[in-house]
Design an enzyme around this catalytic site. Structure first.
Site, PDB file in Angstrom:
ATOM      1  N   GLU A   1     -16.018   3.658 -15.320  1.00 43.14           N
ATOM      2  CA  GLU A   1     -14.613   3.950 -15.634  1.00 43.14           C
ATOM      3  C   GLU A   1     -13.735   3.591 -14.437  1.00 43.14           C
ATOM      4  O   GLU A   1     -14.222   3.455 -13.307  1.00 43.14           O
ATOM      5  CB  GLU A   1     -14.452   5.435 -15.957  1.00 43.14           C
ATOM      6  CG  GLU A   1     -15.161   5.867 -17.225  1.00 43.14           C
ATOM      7  CD  GLU A   1     -14.715   5.057 -18.432  1.00 43.14           C
ATOM      8  OE1 GLU A   1     -13.521   5.079 -18.773  1.00 43.14           O
ATOM      9  OE2 GLU A   1     -15.565   4.387 -19.050  1.00 43.14           O
TER      10      GLU A   1
ATOM     11  N   LYS B   1     -17.348  11.764 -24.964  1.00 43.31           N
ATOM     12  CA  LYS B   1     -18.076  11.152 -26.096  1.00 43.31           C
ATOM     13  C   LYS B   1     -18.807  12.215 -26.908  1.00 43.31           C
ATOM     14  O   LYS B   1     -18.845  12.152 -28.138  1.00 43.31           O
ATOM     15  CB  LYS B   1     -19.058  10.112 -25.562  1.00 43.31           C
ATOM     16  CG  LYS B   1     -18.364   8.934 -24.894  1.00 43.31           C
ATOM     17  CD  LYS B   1     -19.375   8.112 -24.100  1.00 43.31           C
ATOM     18  CE  LYS B   1     -18.716   6.931 -23.426  1.00 43.31           C
ATOM     19  NZ  LYS B   1     -19.577   6.317 -22.397  1.00 43.31           N
TER      20      LYS B   1
HETATM   21  P1  NDP Z   1     -10.208  -2.277 -17.276  1.00 40.53           P
HETATM   22  O1  NDP Z   1      -9.749  -1.490 -16.122  1.00 40.53           O
HETATM   23  O2  NDP Z   1     -11.179  -3.383 -17.039  1.00 40.53           O
HETATM   24  O3  NDP Z   1      -8.934  -2.890 -18.030  1.00 40.53           O
HETATM   25  C1  NDP Z   1      -7.772  -2.153 -18.260  1.00 40.53           C
HETATM   26  C2  NDP Z   1      -6.662  -3.089 -18.699  1.00 40.53           C
HETATM   27  O4  NDP Z   1      -5.483  -2.344 -18.929  1.00 40.53           O
HETATM   28  C3  NDP Z   1      -6.311  -4.150 -17.663  1.00 40.53           C
HETATM   29  O5  NDP Z   1      -5.971  -5.366 -18.288  1.00 40.53           O
HETATM   30  C4  NDP Z   1      -5.084  -3.572 -16.936  1.00 40.53           C
HETATM   31  O6  NDP Z   1      -4.205  -4.575 -16.464  1.00 40.53           O
HETATM   32  C5  NDP Z   1      -4.414  -2.794 -18.060  1.00 40.53           C
HETATM   33  N1  NDP Z   1      -3.752  -1.611 -17.538  1.00 40.53           N
HETATM   34  C6  NDP Z   1      -4.265  -0.686 -16.715  1.00 40.53           C
HETATM   35  N2  NDP Z   1      -3.340   0.284 -16.466  1.00 40.53           N
HETATM   36  C7  NDP Z   1      -2.249  -0.053 -17.163  1.00 40.53           C
HETATM   37  C8  NDP Z   1      -0.970   0.538 -17.295  1.00 40.53           C
HETATM   38  N3  NDP Z   1      -0.641   1.674 -16.667  1.00 40.53           N
HETATM   39  N4  NDP Z   1      -0.069  -0.070 -18.089  1.00 40.53           N
HETATM   40  C9  NDP Z   1      -0.390  -1.208 -18.723  1.00 40.53           C
HETATM   41  N5  NDP Z   1      -1.584  -1.821 -18.637  1.00 40.53           N
HETATM   42  C10 NDP Z   1      -2.494  -1.250 -17.855  1.00 40.53           C
HETATM   43  O7  NDP Z   1     -10.791  -1.230 -18.329  1.00 40.53           O
HETATM   44  P2  NDP Z   1     -11.956  -1.463 -19.376  1.00 40.53           P
HETATM   45  O8  NDP Z   1     -11.711  -2.705 -20.140  1.00 40.53           O
HETATM   46  O9  NDP Z   1     -13.250  -1.257 -18.727  1.00 40.53           O
HETATM   47  O10 NDP Z   1     -11.736  -0.178 -20.323  1.00 40.53           O
HETATM   48  C11 NDP Z   1     -10.748  -0.154 -21.318  1.00 40.53           C
HETATM   49  C12 NDP Z   1     -11.018   1.023 -22.224  1.00 40.53           C
HETATM   50  O11 NDP Z   1     -12.273   0.845 -22.855  1.00 40.53           O
HETATM   51  C13 NDP Z   1     -11.108   2.373 -21.522  1.00 40.53           C
HETATM   52  O12 NDP Z   1     -10.589   3.368 -22.381  1.00 40.53           O
HETATM   53  C14 NDP Z   1     -12.591   2.571 -21.329  1.00 40.53           C
HETATM   54  O13 NDP Z   1     -12.949   3.921 -21.232  1.00 40.53           O
HETATM   55  C15 NDP Z   1     -13.095   1.967 -22.619  1.00 40.53           C
HETATM   56  N6  NDP Z   1     -14.477   1.531 -22.595  1.00 40.53           N
HETATM   57  C16 NDP Z   1     -14.910   0.712 -21.591  1.00 40.53           C
HETATM   58  C17 NDP Z   1     -16.204   0.244 -21.601  1.00 40.53           C
HETATM   59  C18 NDP Z   1     -16.712  -0.659 -20.539  1.00 40.53           C
HETATM   60  O14 NDP Z   1     -17.911  -1.009 -20.573  1.00 40.53           O
HETATM   61  N7  NDP Z   1     -15.899  -1.085 -19.576  1.00 40.53           N
HETATM   62  C19 NDP Z   1     -17.142   0.606 -22.667  1.00 40.53           C
HETATM   63  C20 NDP Z   1     -16.557   1.446 -23.712  1.00 40.53           C
HETATM   64  C21 NDP Z   1     -15.269   1.883 -23.656  1.00 40.53           C
HETATM   65  P3  NDP Z   1      -4.679  -5.576 -15.269  1.00 40.53           P
HETATM   66  O15 NDP Z   1      -5.763  -6.424 -15.885  1.00 40.53           O
HETATM   67  O16 NDP Z   1      -3.482  -6.377 -14.940  1.00 40.53           O
HETATM   68  O17 NDP Z   1      -5.175  -4.699 -14.186  1.00 40.53           O
HETATM   69  N1  HSE Z   2     -18.092   4.118 -18.200  1.00 38.18           N
HETATM   70  C1  HSE Z   2     -18.707   4.157 -19.479  1.00 38.18           C
HETATM   71  C2  HSE Z   2     -20.209   4.191 -19.305  1.00 38.18           C
HETATM   72  C3  HSE Z   2     -18.299   2.949 -20.281  1.00 38.18           C
HETATM   73  O1  HSE Z   2     -20.684   3.942 -18.197  1.00 38.18           O
HETATM   74  O2  HSE Z   2     -20.905   4.497 -20.263  1.00 38.18           O
HETATM   75  C4  HSE Z   2     -18.767   3.026 -21.708  1.00 38.18           C
HETATM   76  O3  HSE Z   2     -18.107   4.012 -22.415  1.00 38.18           O
END
Ligand code: NDP
Ligand code: HSE
Length: 439
Positions: A193, A208
């Site tokens: 995260e 979760k």
């Molecule tokens: P990232 O940090 O990789 O991406 C977040 C995105 O949101 C980036 O593009 C960022 O912009 C943008 N962002 C962040 N803060 C803001 C803000 N305040 N305003 C507007 N845009 C913003 O996160 P993930 O892709 O890893 O996670 C996204 C979601 O998916 C989360 O809820 C996470 O818990 C969930 N998730 C993630 C998994 C994983 O394996 N990573 C698995 C399952 C769920 P910029 O790119 O410019 O920084």
């Molecule tokens: N941070 C989360 C994990 C991403 O490690 O399982 C998937 O929800």
């Protein structure tokens, strides 16, 4: 397929999951359209920093630094929230719903803490909010719980539902890895995260678990009542002692119905080494659900990462598009694809399939026999992974020989077997069993 206009989606976030979602939607566009009944087009997307280098192909996507531009775009049908955290995600989701847009999200924190409010807003407007990616990454556990278990009284569920914790505990167990180094690797791979203490302190797993427990037991989301412990206090010594005692340490989320109420707890636990969940390792997640009718069912797969999570986001998109598109009686096509997209593809003859082989034969214990056998395999281009001559029982004239091959076409293997069985020093028939690595 009917020539309806594409469904236009707007992505909030282009990070790990947002990028994976664009990649999967682009790579599998035709397959996805054939299942959904319409093309899904990523029309616009937002990110905090627009000039950040990104590995994903963003051509044709209008980019905004202001996420409100996405949720307020009147041409967008579905908003996909992949920012994470509570604000601004909560405000954007509520605004998207107020604007009459369906929502797909991977944000378990948002659903666990504000799901009741968001679902009420969606219901009031007849809109869908889908969140398969919020639990266990690429595993379709929400669909299974909500639909597949609909006939069951669910008794308990237990899951490894944080990939980062499982990655760290597995590394501590397999390689004796250093906690900080393994966590840094999980962050580099995009599993962790934004605030990795959510992972290692159990909060993400508790989000979760709360969602799964609501689906399983029909209770409102009430995150504050989950008992939460993380993995910081698990030492390498504990991992080693667990192994000596026949256990593995896993970070589990457990929800169990008791006569007096429901247990909701997240903590490290000793799990017997032979139990299925004990063998879910690395970033893999596993969820075991016990229904009174189905009994225990285990689901396992990648719990985090760009494309596994995108797989669930896209599955939600297909669900929403089907509901928007098809007549209510035929929402899900019987064979998953829209009937007019089914196409006849050749089904292969068994001789054209490819597998590795285990071959057991009995040969006369005399010089040159193995050379004859291996020459036949070499002549037919069959490569050997291992060969073993076993001791004969009671000095019998024939000795067992076992060969493992690399992957080969069955036709070549059939030819080899016919020639090997024809050797005078070989007792026919030999026995062959196909090897399936299932990777
Ligand atoms: P990232 O940090 O990789 O991406 C977040 C995105 O949101 C980036 O593009 C960022 O912009 C943008 N962002 C962040 N803060 C803001 C803000 N305040 N305003 C507007 N845009 C913003 O996160 P993930 O892709 O890893 O996670 C996204 C979601 O998916 C989360 O809820 C996470 O818990 C969930 N998730 C993630 C998994 C994983 O394996 N990573 C698995 C399952 C769920 P910029 O790119 O410019 O920084
Ligand atoms: N941070 C989360 C994990 C991403 O490690 O399982 C998937 O929800």
């Amino acid at each position: 397929m009917a020539t309806l206009p594409p469904v236009r989606i707007g992505l909030l976030g282009l990070g790990t999951v947002g990028g994976g979602t664009v990649t999967v939607l682009r790579r599998n566009a035709l397959l996805i359209a054939a299942r959904a009944g319409r093309t899904i087009e990523v029309a616009c997307a937002s990110a905090r920093t627009l000039d950040k280098p990104r590995s994903v192909d963003l051509r044709g996507i209008t980019l905004h630094a202001d996420p409100q531009a996405v949720v307020d775009d009147p041409t967008i049908d579905i908003v996909v929230e992949l920012i994470g955290g509570i604000e601004p995600a909560r405000g954007l989701v509520l605004r998207a719903l107020a604007n009459g847009k369906h929502v797909v999200t991977a944000n378990k924190a948002l659903i666990a803490l504000h799901g009741n409010e968001i679902f009420a807003a969606a219901q009031a407007r007849g809109l869908m909010v889908a969140f398969e990616a919020a639990v266990a990454g690429g595993i379709p556990v929400i669909k299974v719980m909500r639909e597949g278990f609909a006939g069951n009284d669910i008794q308990w569920l237990a899951g490894i539902i944080n990939g980062t914790c499982n990655f760290i505990l597995s590394a501590m167990s397999d390689e004796g890895g250093d906690f900080d180094e393994v966590l840094a690797e999980a962050q580099r791979l995009g599993y962790a995260e934004a605030d990795p203490s959510f992972d290692v302190d159990g909060i993400d797993a508790a989000h979760k678990l709360m969602i799964l427990a609501s689906l399983g037991f029909g209770i409102p989301l009430q995150f504050a009542k989950v008992h939460v412990e993380g993995i910081r206090r698990v030492s390498r010594e504990d991992v080693a002692f667990a192994a000596r005692l026949g256990y593995r340490i896993k970070h589990l989320g457990i929800a169990r119905r008791q006569a007096q109420g429901i247990e909701l707890r997240v903590h490290p636990a000793f799990v017997p080494a032979r139990a299925p969940l004990a063998n879910v390792n690395g970033v893999m997640n596993g969820v075991m659900v016990r229904g009174d009718a189905a009994g225990p069912v285990l689901l396992s797969g990648a719990g985090a990462g760009a494309e596994p999570t995108a797989s669930s986001v896209v599955a939600d998109l297909v669900d929403v598009v089907r509901a928007l598109t098809s007549d209510p009686g035929n929402r899900v096509p019987h064979l998953a694809f829209q009937p007019d997209t089914l196409e006849n593809q050749p089904i292969l003859d068994i001789a054209d399939t490819e597998t590795a082989y285990y071959v057991r034969l009995h040969v006369a214990d005399e010089p040159g026999v193995l050379a004859d056998v291996t020459r036949i395999l070499a002549d037919l281009g069959i490569s050997i992974e291992a060969i073993m001559q076993l001791d004969s029982a009671d000095d019998a004239p024939m000795v067992p020989v076992v060969i493992l091959t690399h992957v080969v076409k069955e036709r070549a293997m059939n030819a080899a077997i016919a020639r090997i069985e024809a050797l005078p020093a070989v007792r026919a028939p030999l026995n062959r069993i196909r090897v399936e690595p299932l990777a």
